[in-house]
Design a protein around this motif. Structure first.
Motif, short mmCIF file in Angstrom:
data_model
loop_
_atom_site.label_atom_id
_atom_site.label_comp_id
_atom_site.label_asym_id
_atom_site.label_seq_id
_atom_site.Cartn_x
_atom_site.Cartn_y
_atom_site.Cartn_z
N LEU A 128 32.75 40.89 32.13
CA LEU A 128 33.32 39.57 32.37
C LEU A 128 32.59 38.43 31.66
CD1 LEU A 128 34.42 39.84 36.09
CD2 LEU A 128 35.79 40.13 34.01
N ILE B 122 39.77 45.57 34.38
CA ILE B 122 38.68 45.07 33.54
C ILE B 122 37.40 45.12 34.36
CG2 ILE B 122 39.20 42.63 34.00
CD1 ILE B 122 37.60 44.11 30.80
N GLN C 46 45.10 38.93 32.08
CA GLN C 46 44.84 38.38 30.74
C GLN C 46 44.46 39.49 29.76
OE1 GLN C 46 45.15 34.85 29.85
NE2 GLN C 46 45.33 35.95 27.94
N VAL C 47 43.59 40.44 30.16
CA VAL C 47 43.20 41.49 29.22
C VAL C 47 44.37 42.43 28.92
CG1 VAL C 47 40.75 41.44 29.76
CG2 VAL C 47 42.20 43.09 30.91
N LEU D 100 37.11 41.37 24.73
CA LEU D 100 37.26 41.71 26.14
C LEU D 100 38.40 42.70 26.35
CD1 LEU D 100 36.14 41.13 28.98
CD2 LEU D 100 37.81 39.26 29.14
N LYS E 37 38.41 36.88 23.69
CA LYS E 37 39.52 37.58 24.34
C LYS E 37 39.83 38.93 23.69
CE LYS E 37 42.11 33.73 26.27
NZ LYS E 37 43.43 33.07 26.32
N ARG F 282 40.37 37.91 40.16
CA ARG F 282 40.05 37.50 38.78
C ARG F 282 41.28 37.45 37.88
NH1 ARG F 282 36.68 42.91 37.66
NH2 ARG F 282 35.52 41.95 39.32
N GLU F 283 41.40 36.33 37.19
CA GLU F 283 42.50 36.15 36.23
C GLU F 283 42.30 36.99 34.99
OE1 GLU F 283 42.77 31.97 35.51
OE2 GLU F 283 43.87 31.61 37.36
N HIS F 284 41.09 37.49 34.79
CA HIS F 284 40.81 38.32 33.62
C HIS F 284 41.71 39.55 33.58
CE1 HIS F 284 37.08 36.08 34.24
NE2 HIS F 284 36.81 36.28 32.97
N GLN G 253 33.22 36.34 26.12
CA GLN G 253 34.09 35.17 25.95
C GLN G 253 35.25 35.42 24.98
OE1 GLN G 253 33.70 32.14 27.69
NE2 GLN G 253 32.33 33.46 28.86
#
Length: 170
Positions: free
Chosen positions: A26, A21, A73-74, A34, A31, A68-70, A29
């Motif tokens: 980033l 990602i 998550q993505v 994103l 999800k 990054r936890e993103h 917001q």
């Protein structure tokens, strides 16, 4: 957490969190929005070809880079049910489990499985079944507490559920 089943997309070694990602997104917001940008710097069609339940296959050191936890998550929000790799960066590995994304280190499977093949991952049995080729691979089985945590959607969801149950008892 018994099984994951779907077709796979495949990437190579050292796919970092900036590729999973890109940082320029980033601030988003939402999800779902994103997730439309996942992997776009190496595969502009990633979002279009992923269906809910599909799997991602990768080489060595998947998820290296920032913490990054993103990143996990993505992938989860894109519909990926499981990531199978030769190896993971440690922080990505932990973040993936924390947000409830199943990940499996299986070097032989990661090397041999080809893009587009259909897989079934049996987390209880510890097997990856390549339904396209007929070959099966062994993998480590998650301990029951980790399977439960992933099923509940990750660490926070799991802890919140336990707290709710404790509060109901009082």
């Amino acid at each position: 957490m018994e099984k994951a089943k779907g077709h796979c997309v495949k990437y190579g070694d050292n796919v970092d969190t900036d590729v999973i990602i890109p940082a320029r997104y980033l601030a988003i917001q939402d999800k779902a929005e994103l997730a439309t940008h996942a992997m776009e710097d190496i595969d502009q069609h990633f979002h279009d070809k992923i269906k809910k339940g599909d799997l991602l296959i990768a080489g060595k050191n998947f998820g290296c880079g920032s913490s990054r936890e993103h990143a996990p998550q993505v992938l989860k929000d894109s519909g990926i049910s499981c990531v199978i790799a030769e190896s993971f960066a440690r922080i990505f590995f932990r973040n993936a489990l924390n947000i409830g994304l199943a990940i499996v280190e299986a070097p032989e499977a990661a090397k041999e499985i080809q893009e587009g093949e259909e897989l079934e991952v049996d987390f209880t049995e510890g097997k990856i079944h390549n339904l396209s080729s007929g070959k099966s691979y062994t993998m480590a089985v998650f301990p029951p507490f980790l399977q439960e945590m992933i099923d509940k959607g990750g660490l926070i969801a799991s802890v919140n559920e336990k707290l709710e149950k404790m509060q109901q008892k009082t």
